[in-house]
Design a protein around this motif. Structure first.
Motif, mmCIF file in Angstrom:
data_model
loop_
_atom_site.group_PDB
_atom_site.id
_atom_site.type_symbol
_atom_site.label_atom_id
_atom_site.label_comp_id
_atom_site.label_asym_id
_atom_site.label_seq_id
_atom_site.Cartn_x
_atom_site.Cartn_y
_atom_site.Cartn_z
ATOM 1 N N LEU A 134 -28.319 -24.200 16.814
ATOM 2 C CA LEU A 134 -29.581 -24.797 16.378
ATOM 3 C C LEU A 134 -30.352 -23.855 15.424
ATOM 4 O O LEU A 134 -30.975 -24.317 14.464
ATOM 5 C CB LEU A 134 -30.446 -25.129 17.598
ATOM 6 N N LYS A 185 -26.230 -28.338 22.105
ATOM 7 C CA LYS A 185 -25.944 -27.270 21.150
ATOM 8 C C LYS A 185 -26.374 -25.940 21.743
ATOM 9 O O LYS A 185 -27.254 -25.866 22.592
ATOM 10 C CB LYS A 185 -26.708 -27.522 19.858
ATOM 11 N N GLU A 215 -33.809 -30.443 21.901
ATOM 12 C CA GLU A 215 -33.668 -30.163 20.461
ATOM 13 C C GLU A 215 -34.831 -30.763 19.688
ATOM 14 O O GLU A 215 -35.391 -30.131 18.762
ATOM 15 C CB GLU A 215 -32.331 -30.697 19.946
ATOM 16 N N ARG A 224 -37.393 -28.661 17.580
ATOM 17 C CA ARG A 224 -37.494 -28.945 16.135
ATOM 18 C C ARG A 224 -38.944 -29.177 15.730
ATOM 19 O O ARG A 224 -39.385 -28.707 14.696
ATOM 20 C CB ARG A 224 -36.635 -30.149 15.759
ATOM 21 N N ILE A 254 -28.822 -26.660 24.728
ATOM 22 C CA ILE A 254 -29.991 -27.430 24.294
ATOM 23 C C ILE A 254 -29.569 -28.878 24.180
ATOM 24 O O ILE A 254 -28.686 -29.230 23.402
ATOM 25 C CB ILE A 254 -30.527 -26.920 22.956
#
Length: 207
Positions: free
Chosen positions: A8, A3, A46, A50, A41
């Motif tokens: 994101l 992504k 990710e 996160r 990413i």
């Protein structure tokens, strides 16, 4: 599927700068670019980003929730206090209205007692008037009987007086008749003596 930083950031609802900040601190092996040189990413990157972004979000959410809970609790307390004040006002108004109603009921009771006394007095007065009228009627009847008796006595006395007068008249007439009878013989003697005088006069006449 890799992504972009923008994708994101949109998913995590944070700024692109936040994702870019954490992306720059990833190990080199976890950073990659596409053919055009755009930062991409991966799934591993990710997960790392996160985790780093989620902790501040959770803490912020907790702080926000705590603030909201505090605000909510404070609002609830204010609402409860307002409701209590309103309840107290309603109780005061209720007690005031009840006191007013009690005074009105007491006043009505006094008025009813006064009217009842007036009615009793009026009834007693009517009974007294009826009794007085009865006594007055009886007294008038007695007076009427007395007047009738008096009139009868007067009639009897008048009749007796008339009879007495008639008796006196009869007695007077009888006395007059007796007197007349006594005077009648004297008149006869006078008539008898009259011829003697006449003869005597005639006798002297011859002389």
């Amino acid at each position: 599927m890799p992504k972009t930083i923008k994708e994101l950031a949109d998913e995590l609802k944070v700024s692109k700068q936040t994702i870019q900040y954490h992306y720059q601190r990833l190990p080199t092996k976890n950073r990659q670019k596409d053919n055009q040189g755009t930062n991409m990413i991966s799934l591993t990157a990710e997960r790392i980003i996160r985790d780093k972004v989620a902790k501040p979000l959770v803490a912020k959410s907790q702080r926000t929730g705590s603030k909201k809970a505090t605000k909510t609790s404070k609002g609830n307390n204010e609402l409860i206090a307002a409701l209590r004040r309103e309840i107290e006002d309603l109780k005061f108004q209720r007690d005031k209205q009840l006191a007013t109603k009690d005074q009105q009921i007491s006043s009505k009771d006094r008025q009813l007692d006064h009217l009842t006394k007036l009615i009793d007095q009026q009834q007693q007065l009517q009974l007294a008037i009826v009794a007085e009228n009865r006594q007055l009627k009886e007294h008038m009847q007695k007076l009427s009987g007395f007047v009738e008796t008096s009139r009868s006595n007067q009639k009897v006395q008048s009749t007796d007086s008339n009879l007495s007068t008639e008796n006196n008249s009869i007695q007077n007439m009888n006395r007059n008749d007796k007197q007349v009878k006594k005077n009648v013989p004297q008149s006869g003697n006078i008539q008898k003596d009259a011829p003697r005088n006449k003869v005597h006069k005639n006798w002297w006449h011859f002389w």
